[in-house]
Write an enzyme that holds these catalytic residues in place. Sequence first.
Site, PDB file in Angstrom:
ATOM      1  N   HIS A 177       0.825  -1.201   0.000  1.00  0.00           N
ATOM      2  CA  HIS A 177       0.000   0.000   0.000  1.00  0.00           C
ATOM      3  C   HIS A 177       0.868   1.264   0.000  1.00  0.00           C
ATOM      4  O   HIS A 177       0.561   2.232  -0.678  1.00  0.00           O
ATOM      5  CB  HIS A 177      -0.899  -0.021   1.241  1.00  0.00           C
ATOM      6  CG  HIS A 177      -1.948   1.020   1.232  1.00  0.00           C
ATOM      7  ND1 HIS A 177      -3.205   0.796   0.760  1.00  0.00           N
ATOM      8  CD2 HIS A 177      -1.930   2.320   1.611  1.00  0.00           C
ATOM      9  CE1 HIS A 177      -3.921   1.897   0.854  1.00  0.00           C
ATOM     10  NE2 HIS A 177      -3.167   2.842   1.378  1.00  0.00           N
ATOM     11  N   HIS A 214     -10.504   2.545  -1.652  1.00  0.00           N
ATOM     12  CA  HIS A 214     -10.749   2.038  -0.296  1.00  0.00           C
ATOM     13  C   HIS A 214     -11.577   0.766  -0.412  1.00  0.00           C
ATOM     14  O   HIS A 214     -12.696   0.698   0.064  1.00  0.00           O
ATOM     15  CB  HIS A 214     -11.458   3.109   0.546  1.00  0.00           C
ATOM     16  CG  HIS A 214     -10.750   3.413   1.818  1.00  0.00           C
ATOM     17  ND1 HIS A 214     -11.361   3.837   2.951  1.00  0.00           N
ATOM     18  CD2 HIS A 214      -9.429   3.337   2.128  1.00  0.00           C
ATOM     19  CE1 HIS A 214     -10.462   4.015   3.909  1.00  0.00           C
ATOM     20  NE2 HIS A 214      -9.290   3.727   3.430  1.00  0.00           N
ATOM     21  N   ASN A 215     -10.997  -0.227  -1.085  1.00  0.00           N
ATOM     22  CA  ASN A 215     -11.758  -1.422  -1.434  1.00  0.00           C
ATOM     23  C   ASN A 215     -11.973  -2.367  -0.256  1.00  0.00           C
ATOM     24  O   ASN A 215     -13.106  -2.743   0.033  1.00  0.00           O
ATOM     25  CB  ASN A 215     -11.050  -2.177  -2.561  1.00  0.00           C
ATOM     26  CG  ASN A 215     -10.742  -1.282  -3.742  1.00  0.00           C
ATOM     27  OD1 ASN A 215     -11.411  -0.278  -3.930  1.00  0.00           O
ATOM     28  ND2 ASN A 215      -9.730  -1.627  -4.518  1.00  0.00           N
ATOM     29  N   GLU A 217      -4.704   4.023  12.441  1.00  0.00           N
ATOM     30  CA  GLU A 217      -5.171   4.836  11.316  1.00  0.00           C
ATOM     31  C   GLU A 217      -6.429   5.609  11.690  1.00  0.00           C
ATOM     32  O   GLU A 217      -7.272   5.894  10.841  1.00  0.00           O
ATOM     33  CB  GLU A 217      -5.380   3.937  10.085  1.00  0.00           C
ATOM     34  CG  GLU A 217      -4.055   3.392   9.601  1.00  0.00           C
ATOM     35  CD  GLU A 217      -4.143   2.447   8.416  1.00  0.00           C
ATOM     36  OE1 GLU A 217      -5.224   2.326   7.827  1.00  0.00           O
ATOM     37  OE2 GLU A 217      -3.107   1.831   8.099  1.00  0.00           O
ATOM     38  N   GLN A 242      -8.913   8.475  12.226  1.00  0.00           N
ATOM     39  CA  GLN A 242      -9.136   9.463  11.166  1.00  0.00           C
ATOM     40  C   GLN A 242      -8.892  10.898  11.588  1.00  0.00           C
ATOM     41  O   GLN A 242      -8.585  11.177  12.740  1.00  0.00           O
ATOM     42  CB  GLN A 242     -10.580   9.321  10.687  1.00  0.00           C
ATOM     43  CG  GLN A 242     -10.824   8.024   9.954  1.00  0.00           C
ATOM     44  CD  GLN A 242     -10.191   8.036   8.591  1.00  0.00           C
ATOM     45  OE1 GLN A 242     -10.467   8.891   7.778  1.00  0.00           O
ATOM     46  NE2 GLN A 242      -9.301   7.089   8.342  1.00  0.00           N
TER      47      GLN A 242
END
Lengths: 256, 983
Positions: free
Chosen positions: B244, B313-314, B541, B543
Amino acid sequence: MSIKTLILTGYGINAEKELKWAFDLAGSETDIIHLEDLIENKSILSKYNILGFAGGFSFGDHIASGKVFANLIKYNVFEDLKKFIDSGKLVIGICNGFQVITKLGLLPSFDNSYEPVVSLTANDSGHFEDRWVTVKVENNKSPWLHGIDTLYLPVRHGEGKLITRDSATLERLKKNGQVALRYTNKKNPDDMSYPHNPNGSYYDIAGITNEAGNVFGLMPHPEAYYCNELHPNWTEGVIENKIGLDIFKNAVNYFK
Amino acid sequence: MKSTRIEVKNRPEFPEDSSILKTIKEDAHIIIDAVETVKAYNLQGDFKENEINLIRNDLLSDLVYQENKNGWSYYQELDYNFGVEVAYKNGVTDNVGRTTAQGISYILNKEINFNSVRASTMYFFKGKVTEAEIKKIAEKVLCNTLIEDYYIFNKDSFKPVEYFKTAQAPEITEYYKGIDLNVTDEQLMKISEDGVLSFSLEEMKIIREYYLSPIVSEARKNLGLPASPTDIELELFAQTWSEHCKHKIFAADIEYKNGSETKQIHSLFKTYIKDSADKLRKNRKDLLSLFKDNAGVVQFNDEYAYCVKAETHNSPSALDPYGGAMTGIVGVNRDILGTGMGAYPIYNTDVFCFGSPFTEDENVPEGLMHPRRIFRGVHRGVKDGGNESGIPTVNGSITFDESFLGKPLVFCGTGGILPLKSNGRDAYEKYVNPGDLIVMCGGLIGKDGIHGATFSSAHLTEASPTSAVQIGDPITQKKMIDFTLEARDLGLYSGLTDNGAGGLGSSVGEMAQFTDGATLYLDKCPLKYPGLKPWEILISEAQERMTIAVPKESIDQFLALAKRRSVDCAVIGEFTDNGTIQCYYKDAIVCYLDLDMLHEGNPKLQLKAEWKETVEVKVSSKETDFNLMLKKLLGRPNVASKESWVRIYDHEVQARTVNKPFTGKDNDGPSDGAVLKIFPHSNEGLAVTHGIVPRYSKFDTFQMAANAIDEAVRQAIILGADPDALVGLDNFCWPDPVESANTPDGKYKMAQLVRACEAVHDITIAYNCPCISGKDSMKNDYRKGSKKISVLPTLLFTATGIVRDITKTVSFYFKKPEQLIYVIGDTRAELGASEYFEMLNIKEGAVPKVLNPEETFLVYKKIAKLIEKRLLVSAHDLSDGGLSVALSEAAFSGNTGAEISLDAISSHLSVEEKLFSETPSRILVTVDKAKNEEFLQVIGEKNVFFLGKTTAHDMLVVKSGSKTVINEKLSELKSIWKNSLTF
């Protein structure tokens, strides 16, 4: 004399920049100020002629749209704001701004009571929606609506259904001439089904004023139609008689 | 501490909408008679009675239409058969709860802990249903059990729930774990898999070597660190080296075999994507910053630049469609905010690929959600993320294919503007210096999103980690964006970047490269709740966070402004120039790594690719009723109107959208893209378009990619973009292309990737449209037991171009009768993988091909000239469904009929081919008779095919020779097109 406009922002308000564009184009000197800065320095309010509450999602519409922003004003600058209104200066609330000033009781403010008796709640469709609607001016005693009969404007909201606490309140709104704007259907005025009335508002109401007419709230976005090319059909040469910008011109000219 | 509960509901005379019953019927196939909802607020704290009354009546309810009760009340009073209460799980961000706490602090004028309110929703249902059905409703419609809890009750079984458990978080005593890498290969891989680190064996061995080197072990000994890596260091390697973040496949050495030829490719990125931009850059002074920042930056005018970026953002969207898609869009907004010295997001784009919403339940892969549920959730997430942030969604599309049952593709893009200069400096650069403080701004750190970066680099399986899901809060982010740009204009910081995949580990690691080092104090990072381990703090992660470099002399002013704007900020470290990343926790060093090793130490992959050409077999269908065929095509999910979904996005906030997603006489026809007027005093604008055709990958990924680029560029040209001021974004979504036991066809999938990159290179050069940013998502496969579903190799190409004068913009629909209709561009027999052949289940044919792109671009330049001279009345691109669909759309959207003949189109084609072939580079235009001569002069006779005229009738009439092949009412065509994708 320069006409000065104050637009409040912060906490998720997001349509303040285009509202400033519209007021600037109408000939005003416009400042965007964070609500926190106004609370810290309340006296600046008196320097302005016009106060604008812009659209957006203050506090994420959590609990209910406009509610928390309204409380922040109510518990901090309400007295200064009442003074501003009582002196005959102009106030506009658009979309989330309309929700804020309605929940704050600036509208309809029967007998100057500032008691909330009207509200804006979830659309009958159950969802947010962005579409253009036609509104007709029901009563143009408000300086905001001088010389305007109908307008084509976008609505962009999930909670724009105007309701009144009871039927007497609605009757009083009508009788007082406080119903300023109503959704209409140009082709067939008798058919006011969705989406002509986009949210299920009582009596197809799109905007109201206070008794004096200097405070005006509406769900459609006149600032989003500040120039011809924002009209959905401008590429085929459609030019409307009046555009959203004219509302702001009215306000600025009122002081000239 | 005491807890209080307040319940709020509408008064009976104000019933709520009951659309949820429709969703229950459609998604769970259960009929419910009626529903009432109650919002509940669970408060923790000692409030006096008058305070509670104030909270109830002045904050939590609107007495114009609502009523409220204190305590658990409505379960006794309402008339219902069963109820379900839903709330976020403990530890998941509860946005409503947080706003409520804030609201309470305003009216009581005292500090309230933001964790002291939890919001919940009670649903009271009437209807005869079984226990199992209720469970199904709760889990399929009312909540996502990954992030939400629910319980079912009725009047008799009701038992109040404890919302505030007093479990104390364990104090962190062990700051790190040493991880011994001197073990067998199997054990190394077990360490990687158990920790969701996604390392290869080779990578593990390289890390082991690093720790064995004498310099490193000596330094560690002196610092009191173990000889083996700490868990923090290993996590930092894993984040930084993840597919990524590092794009290892695009950087790999590849041996590519195509027939008898073999070539060595050293980095697909450098060989194809960057090479194209490097070549074009020589004549493009407008390209200010490429491939080095969060987004590429391009000059807009003398004062402003713009930047564009798209992300996918699969995996998160597969697990939690709503949260995954929302964090996708607000995440890419932060990329833009973090570009240069900070840009303001002015538009979003959203492109989705799903399995068919009409898939039978039994065909949904085990453990995954029905595509209809994914569709709804993703749509709602993007809607809330964009609308609440005040950023218009101006362009997008939805593509359906059964391969996306295995994994949905969710592309989220954003464009932003920034001044060319900020406080005298070029605003498209950053100016971080050693000694600048590292400040984390925006949200707080929780366990959300741990291992997002490494997880998205892995297959989707039932064992996917639930902590990989994040919840977004657009309002917290909106406040942060406004604050950041205010601080930018005051000159209070020297650089910034967003916290996305890999969290602080990635953002600080990246920014440390500006100064050659950084030191972090992990215990100084503000947390949502106690109990996070140092490694979790580093890679969470969570937000709404930016990492900002603030010079020491500005820090007081910076923090004071943040406080006034209600934005959480904390100084968590300092940029250094000592060549290392160091982390401390409560004065103890817990991480010490060479920056070079972290960024450059990962091995290059050595991969193999082998292409197998698909032999094209010319075929035709046996269909003769083309009227019927057209109607069927218009109802196909890929073709049918998406208006009912798109209207729910705000596409006009910021008052820039002069070509809207849906236009036409009734505002309901499909535009070719967006045009934005950027400022009120200028008619300069931007055109925003995209192309995506995954199904062509079934034949050749070169043409899949070439067609996507052609479509995006063609649309931008149609909308009036200057052909010499176009830029692109490449977003690749691929199945795993690395050969392994699980991917025996890896060489072919890799060759597909090579060919798509070749197309990006060749076509972007021909069209003078360099990629300024890009992104790849490489493991879009579903695997369970022996079942594997790989997505179709997909390139999304986003184009952006400067429109010199937006008042010349042409829209796509027919305007009035008696206009001349032409198609520009030759038509070939290319029905392979077309929407038409897919509908008829025909697998052969020739795939549409972008041929002679250099010549095509000359035609595009002529089209630009036609628009510049105002010679076109309408212009519409031909895409899915070919000429037949484009004609129908232009006609019914303009309420203007058309009567045309196919005879001018290449005579060797069949009627079927003329109507439905998807040959690219074609445009349908109408021209005023009075301007016809001038039109023909500019465009030249060679590429123009006269079809016929628009009419005053409500009919589309298409003839071939003397035969009428289509004769249908516009209202009928439109009705099918409009009503096929509503649910």
